[in-house]
Design a protein around this motif. Sequence first.
Motif, mmCIF file in Angstrom:
data_model
loop_
_atom_site.group_PDB
_atom_site.id
_atom_site.type_symbol
_atom_site.label_atom_id
_atom_site.label_comp_id
_atom_site.label_asym_id
_atom_site.label_seq_id
_atom_site.Cartn_x
_atom_site.Cartn_y
_atom_site.Cartn_z
ATOM 1 N N ALA A 37 0.829 -1.200 0.000
ATOM 2 C CA ALA A 37 0.000 0.000 0.000
ATOM 3 C C ALA A 37 0.867 1.256 0.000
ATOM 4 C CB ALA A 37 -0.940 -0.010 1.198
ATOM 5 N N ALA A 38 1.945 1.237 0.792
ATOM 6 C CA ALA A 38 2.861 2.380 0.839
ATOM 7 C C ALA A 38 3.548 2.573 -0.504
ATOM 8 C CB ALA A 38 3.897 2.180 1.944
ATOM 9 N N ARG A 39 3.886 1.474 -1.188
ATOM 10 C CA ARG A 39 4.528 1.554 -2.501
ATOM 11 C C ARG A 39 3.583 2.194 -3.524
ATOM 12 N NH1 ARG A 39 8.732 -1.283 -3.188
ATOM 13 N NH2 ARG A 39 8.078 -2.980 -1.825
ATOM 14 N N VAL A 40 2.313 1.783 -3.487
ATOM 15 C CA VAL A 40 1.314 2.349 -4.401
ATOM 16 C C VAL A 40 1.150 3.839 -4.137
ATOM 17 C CG1 VAL A 40 -1.159 2.372 -4.960
ATOM 18 C CG2 VAL A 40 0.074 0.190 -4.793
ATOM 19 N N ARG A 41 1.059 4.212 -2.853
ATOM 20 C CA ARG A 41 0.892 5.633 -2.501
ATOM 21 C C ARG A 41 2.092 6.456 -2.959
ATOM 22 N NH1 ARG A 41 -1.892 9.968 -2.306
ATOM 23 N NH2 ARG A 41 -1.509 11.331 -0.541
ATOM 24 N N ALA A 42 3.290 5.918 -2.769
ATOM 25 C CA ALA A 42 4.496 6.630 -3.195
ATOM 26 C C ALA A 42 4.498 6.832 -4.705
ATOM 27 C CB ALA A 42 5.741 5.867 -2.749
ATOM 28 N N GLU A 43 4.076 5.829 -5.444
ATOM 29 C CA GLU A 43 4.030 5.953 -6.911
ATOM 30 C C GLU A 43 2.997 6.994 -7.339
ATOM 31 O OE1 GLU A 43 5.173 5.830 -10.603
ATOM 32 O OE2 GLU A 43 6.227 4.794 -8.987
ATOM 33 N N GLU A 44 1.860 7.004 -6.669
ATOM 34 C CA GLU A 44 0.833 8.015 -6.972
ATOM 35 C C GLU A 44 1.372 9.421 -6.721
ATOM 36 O OE1 GLU A 44 -3.118 5.350 -5.773
ATOM 37 O OE2 GLU A 44 -2.323 6.828 -4.356
ATOM 38 N N LEU A 45 2.079 9.587 -5.611
ATOM 39 C CA LEU A 45 2.639 10.897 -5.290
ATOM 40 C C LEU A 45 3.736 11.294 -6.275
ATOM 41 C CD1 LEU A 45 2.699 10.714 -1.398
ATOM 42 C CD2 LEU A 45 1.207 12.115 -2.837
ATOM 43 N N ARG A 46 4.539 10.331 -6.743
ATOM 44 C CA ARG A 46 5.556 10.638 -7.766
ATOM 45 C C ARG A 46 4.894 11.151 -9.045
ATOM 46 N NH1 ARG A 46 7.765 5.655 -6.321
ATOM 47 N NH2 ARG A 46 9.450 5.919 -4.839
ATOM 48 N N ALA A 47 3.816 10.482 -9.446
ATOM 49 C CA ALA A 47 3.107 10.898 -10.658
ATOM 50 C C ALA A 47 2.524 12.294 -10.478
ATOM 51 C CB ALA A 47 1.998 9.897 -10.991
ATOM 52 N N GLU A 48 1.961 12.567 -9.307
ATOM 53 C CA GLU A 48 1.401 13.893 -9.041
ATOM 54 C C GLU A 48 2.506 14.948 -9.019
ATOM 55 O OE1 GLU A 48 -1.304 16.260 -5.732
ATOM 56 O OE2 GLU A 48 -1.106 14.082 -5.593
ATOM 57 N N ALA A 49 3.648 14.603 -8.426
ATOM 58 C CA ALA A 49 4.776 15.536 -8.390
ATOM 59 C C ALA A 49 5.260 15.859 -9.800
ATOM 60 C CB ALA A 49 5.911 14.962 -7.545
ATOM 61 N N ASP A 50 5.324 14.866 -10.664
ATOM 62 C CA ASP A 50 5.725 15.093 -12.053
ATOM 63 C C ASP A 50 4.759 16.049 -12.742
ATOM 64 O OD1 ASP A 50 7.882 13.399 -11.746
ATOM 65 O OD2 ASP A 50 6.911 11.686 -12.722
#
Length: 79
Positions: free
Chosen positions: A14-27
């Motif tokens: 779940a933490a990995r998925v959240r981190a990936e979502e935040l990376r995409a939003e940051a981009d």
Amino acid sequence: MASVMGLLEVREAAARVRAEELRAEADRVLAELGEAEAVLERRVIARVELAEAQAAPVEAGDAPVVGSREVAVRGPLGG
């Protein structure tokens, strides 16, 4: 009953998925920021160019040319 290791793996996923979502939003945000900064830079350049043009003395040879005719400039615009 689920094992402690299994629970930790679920939380890690779940933490990995959240981190990936935040990376995409940051981009996305960084791309939008780059566009906004480019617009700001163009606005600053336009304002500086206008201020310089208004401050420059108008000489006979500096009249803007439209087509093949010169346009008389009487003074700064927008006072």
